[in-house]
Design a protein around this motif. Structure first.
Motif, PDB file in Angstrom:
ATOM      1  N   VAL A  14       0.833  -1.409  -0.064  1.00 54.19           N
ATOM      2  CA  VAL A  14      -0.025  -0.049  -0.039  1.00 54.19           C
ATOM      3  C   VAL A  14       0.862   1.403  -0.046  1.00 54.19           C
ATOM      4  CG1 VAL A  14      -1.801   1.255   1.402  1.00 54.19           C
ATOM      5  CG2 VAL A  14      -2.001  -0.979   0.973  1.00 54.19           C
ATOM      6  N   LEU A  17       2.218   2.549  -3.430  1.00 54.67           N
ATOM      7  CA  LEU A  17       1.536   3.348  -4.216  1.00 54.67           C
ATOM      8  C   LEU A  17       1.896   4.835  -3.814  1.00 54.67           C
ATOM      9  CD1 LEU A  17      -1.629   1.050  -3.767  1.00 54.67           C
ATOM     10  CD2 LEU A  17       0.086   1.173  -5.516  1.00 54.67           C
ATOM     11  N   ASN A  18       2.541   5.114  -3.078  1.00 50.82           N
ATOM     12  CA  ASN A  18       2.872   6.647  -2.822  1.00 50.82           C
ATOM     13  C   ASN A  18       3.842   6.958  -3.926  1.00 50.82           C
ATOM     14  OD1 ASN A  18       1.126   7.248  -0.722  1.00 50.82           O
ATOM     15  ND2 ASN A  18       2.707   6.562   0.794  1.00 50.82           N
ATOM     16  N   SER A  48      -7.200   1.957  -1.048  1.00 46.76           N
ATOM     17  CA  SER A  48      -6.067   1.800  -1.956  1.00 46.76           C
ATOM     18  C   SER A  48      -6.176   1.473  -3.313  1.00 46.76           C
ATOM     19  CB  SER A  48      -4.816   0.791  -1.440  1.00 46.76           C
ATOM     20  OG  SER A  48      -4.628   0.871  -0.197  1.00 46.76           O
ATOM     21  N   ARG A  51      -7.322   4.359  -5.597  1.00 42.39           N
ATOM     22  CA  ARG A  51      -6.155   4.867  -6.164  1.00 42.39           C
ATOM     23  C   ARG A  51      -5.618   4.088  -7.344  1.00 42.39           C
ATOM     24  NH1 ARG A  51      -1.367   5.887  -2.342  1.00 42.39           N
ATOM     25  NH2 ARG A  51      -0.821   7.338  -3.779  1.00 42.39           N
ATOM     26  N   VAL A  76      -5.700  -4.293  -3.977  1.00 37.52           N
ATOM     27  CA  VAL A  76      -4.457  -4.383  -3.921  1.00 37.52           C
ATOM     28  C   VAL A  76      -3.608  -5.466  -3.292  1.00 37.52           C
ATOM     29  CG1 VAL A  76      -2.370  -3.112  -3.164  1.00 37.52           C
ATOM     30  CG2 VAL A  76      -4.344  -1.657  -3.988  1.00 37.52           C
TER      31      VAL A  76
END
Length: 148
Positions: A14, A17-18, A48, A51, A76
């Motif tokens: 997770v 994903l930044n 998540s 996104r 995810v």
């Protein structure tokens, strides 16, 4: 793998994903998993997944979010399937889908997960356990989809 390591792996997936590159790679992996499928909408099972779905929609404007008679539930990570089952329940409470398929980017366990998720007709995991846990990027040559 113990429970604590499983949780750390899920958190790493997770947090990754930044990174715009990791988010893009996850979105492309999802698009590879559903390539050739037509006329479906996508319901995110988690924040998540929202996104990843947003990124996938930017990469492929034909992808539509929401619920329809042909819905794909996206997440995810999967370890037990609870988030996917909850999303499937929300969809089935709203309408009776023709088919409801789940696509998950990462499996958090190497166990042979030949179980079913209530309300889901088929489950596809886009990347194998070893790819996820060892932090490798998805293959440029294709995607390993595991139908469970």
């Amino acid at each position: 793998m113990d429970l604590a390591e499983l949780m750390r792996t899920g958190d790493r997936n997770v947090l990754a994903l930044n990174s715009p590159d990791a988010l893009s790679a996850s979105a492309r992996l999802f698009l590879d998993c559903v390539a050739g499928w037509h006329g479906f909408t996508v319901e995110a099972a988690s924040p998540s997944a929202e996104r990843v779905l947003g990124a996938a929609m930017m990469l492929d404007p034909t992808i539509r979010g929401g619920r329809s008679s042909r819905t794909v539930v996206l997440d995810v990570n999967i370890a037990s399937g609870t988030l996917v089952a909850n999303a499937a329940r929300r969809i089935r409470d709203t309408l009776q889908p023709e088919w409801l398929v789940a696509v998950v980017i990462n499996s958090l366990t190497d166990a042979d997960m030949r179980w079913t998720i209530e309300g889901v007709d088929s489950l596809f995991v886009c990347s194998a356990f070893s790819e996820t846990c060892e932090g490798r990027e998805p293959s440029q040559n294709g995607v390993a989809v595991h139908a469970l």
